[in-house]
Design an enzyme around this catalytic site. Structure first.
Site, short mmCIF file in Angstrom:
data_model
loop_
_atom_site.label_atom_id
_atom_site.label_comp_id
_atom_site.label_asym_id
_atom_site.label_seq_id
_atom_site.Cartn_x
_atom_site.Cartn_y
_atom_site.Cartn_z
N TYR A 59 0.77 -1.26 -0.06
CA TYR A 59 0.02 -0.02 -0.02
C TYR A 59 0.88 1.30 0.18
CZ TYR A 59 -4.16 2.94 1.27
OH TYR A 59 -4.99 3.83 1.56
N LYS A 118 1.03 4.04 -3.02
CA LYS A 118 0.75 5.42 -2.75
C LYS A 118 1.77 6.27 -2.86
CE LYS A 118 -3.83 4.59 -1.59
NZ LYS A 118 -4.88 4.74 -2.55
P1 NAD Z 1 -13.87 1.37 0.04
O1 NAD Z 1 -13.69 -0.15 0.37
O2 NAD Z 1 -15.11 2.07 0.96
O3 NAD Z 1 -14.23 1.66 -1.44
C1 NAD Z 1 -13.38 1.21 -2.29
C2 NAD Z 1 -14.27 0.95 -3.62
O4 NAD Z 1 -12.97 0.58 -4.71
C3 NAD Z 1 -15.12 -0.32 -3.59
O5 NAD Z 1 -16.58 0.51 -4.18
C4 NAD Z 1 -14.40 -1.45 -4.23
O6 NAD Z 1 -15.58 -2.27 -4.99
C5 NAD Z 1 -13.70 -0.55 -5.38
N1 NAD Z 1 -12.53 -1.27 -6.03
C6 NAD Z 1 -11.73 -2.31 -5.53
N2 NAD Z 1 -11.00 -2.69 -6.22
C7 NAD Z 1 -11.47 -2.21 -7.55
C8 NAD Z 1 -10.93 -2.56 -8.94
N3 NAD Z 1 -10.04 -3.33 -9.33
N4 NAD Z 1 -11.47 -1.75 -9.96
C9 NAD Z 1 -12.64 -1.04 -9.47
N5 NAD Z 1 -13.15 -0.76 -8.34
C10 NAD Z 1 -12.58 -1.41 -7.49
O7 NAD Z 1 -12.55 2.13 0.59
P2 NAD Z 1 -12.26 3.71 0.70
O8 NAD Z 1 -11.81 4.07 2.18
O9 NAD Z 1 -13.25 4.43 0.22
O10 NAD Z 1 -10.98 3.79 -0.37
C11 NAD Z 1 -11.05 4.48 -1.35
C12 NAD Z 1 -9.73 5.11 -1.68
O11 NAD Z 1 -9.34 5.96 -0.75
C13 NAD Z 1 -8.54 4.12 -1.97
O12 NAD Z 1 -7.64 4.46 -2.86
C14 NAD Z 1 -8.03 4.04 -0.74
O13 NAD Z 1 -6.68 3.48 -0.71
C15 NAD Z 1 -7.87 5.68 -0.30
N6 NAD Z 1 -7.77 6.22 1.17
C16 NAD Z 1 -8.69 5.44 2.03
C17 NAD Z 1 -8.21 5.83 3.28
C18 NAD Z 1 -9.07 5.39 4.31
O14 NAD Z 1 -8.81 5.84 5.56
N7 NAD Z 1 -10.40 4.90 4.08
C19 NAD Z 1 -7.38 6.85 3.71
C20 NAD Z 1 -6.37 7.19 2.54
C21 NAD Z 1 -6.56 6.81 1.28
#
Ligand code: NAD
Length: 260
Positions: free
Chosen positions: A155, A159
């Site tokens: 990750y 990132k």
């Molecule tokens: P989440 O699990 O709620 O949503 C992620 C979405 O991505 C899901 O709908 C899933 O079906 C979709 N997905 C996964 N693999 C996929 C693929 N191969 N093709 C298309 N869609 C796909 O997660 P989130 O927390 O909303 O994360 C969204 C982004 O934010 C990610 O990139 C994550 O790394 C980043 N992020 C999250 C956080 C956190 O704390 N939640 C912090 C920093 C960054």
């Protein structure tokens, strides 16, 4: 209405951060393309936006699949006439110590976060150049675009990689007024994080409450989670910014967990 008639394609928009951005973009007048793995889940978000008076379409898109990305972007352009904003947001988390990290899991992580960002960027950038109206490309990075944490090798590597991609896209895109930036949120309570809490508790032999307080929020200035709304507001600001003065940057939204 800061995004009137802008067309925005958002990957991973059936859940969490991507879903919130899609809803807020539609409220700001954007036409949103909800791209996610499963059509039914993407359609549910699109239907909720339409029920709220917005314009949305759903596309089934695995961001690691070149043909599906190309088709999804073609469908979006056919439906809405072009693409002004890409939010490359789809992501997952797999945690494990480096010494136990399975190679296929490592490759899966890099494929979703980096191949996905590359494939969607290439497809959308080609459309933006063709249309000649400029555009905004926004990558969902993380505080882990700048910091490391145990058990998150793939990750953190992925990132960090997004920062490099954004810098190159900013330089190549400038002549066509295409900007590229990275949003770097702290921990946000979404399904991705909810799944990690028990996993980290098991890895670290501590309680789930301690994972939240002593691991996830330990270095914030106020002990607070970042919210999906905080990230959505940042994504609106980045999309409507009027010039290439703001490009190739990362914006950290993390309650001070990481200060640049
Ligand atoms: P989440 O699990 O709620 O949503 C992620 C979405 O991505 C899901 O709908 C899933 O079906 C979709 N997905 C996964 N693999 C996929 C693929 N191969 N093709 C298309 N869609 C796909 O997660 P989130 O927390 O909303 O994360 C969204 C982004 O934010 C990610 O990139 C994550 O790394 C980043 N992020 C999250 C956080 C956190 O704390 N939640 C912090 C920093 C960054």
């Amino acid at each position: 209405m800061q995004l009137t008639d802008k067309v925005a394609l958002i990957t991973g928009a059936a859940s969490g951060i991507g879903k919130e951005i899609a809803i807020e973009y539609a409220r700001q007048g954007a036409k949103v393309v909800i791209a996610d793995l499963v059509l039914e889940a993407a359609s549910a978000t699109a239907a909720a936006i339409e029920a709220d008076g917005g314009q949305a379409m759903a596309v089934a898109m695995d961001v690691t699949n070149e043909a599906q990305v190309e088709q999804g972007v073609r469908d979006a352009v056919a439906h809405f006439g072009g693409i002004d904003v890409l939010i490359s947001n789809a992501g997952i988390q797999i945690i494990s110590p480096v010494v136990d990290y399975a190679f296929d899991q490592w490759k899966k992580m890099l494929a979703i976060h980096l191949d996905g960002a590359f494939l969607t960027t290439r497809a959308c950038m080609r459309e933006m150049i063709k249309a000649g109206k400029g555009g905004a490309i926004i990558y969902m990075g993380s505080v882990h675009s700048h910091e490391g944490s145990p058990f998150k090798s793939a990750y953190v590597a992925a990132k960090h990689g997004l920062l490099g991609l954004a810098k190159v896209v900013a330089k190549e895109g400038a002549k066509d007024r295409i900007r590229a930036n990275v949003i770097c949120p702290g921990f946000v309570r979404t399904p991705l994080v909810d799944k990690q809490i028990p996993e980290q508790a098991a890895q670290l032999h501590i309680s789930e409450d301690d994972v939240v307080k002593k691991v996830m929020l330990k270095d914030t200035i106020d002990g607070e989670f970042t919210t999906t709304q905080d990230v959505a507001q940042t994504a609106i600001w980045l999309a409507q910014f009027p010039s290439t003065a703001l490009s190739g940057q990362s914006i950290v939204v993390s309650h001070g967990w990481y200060m640049q």
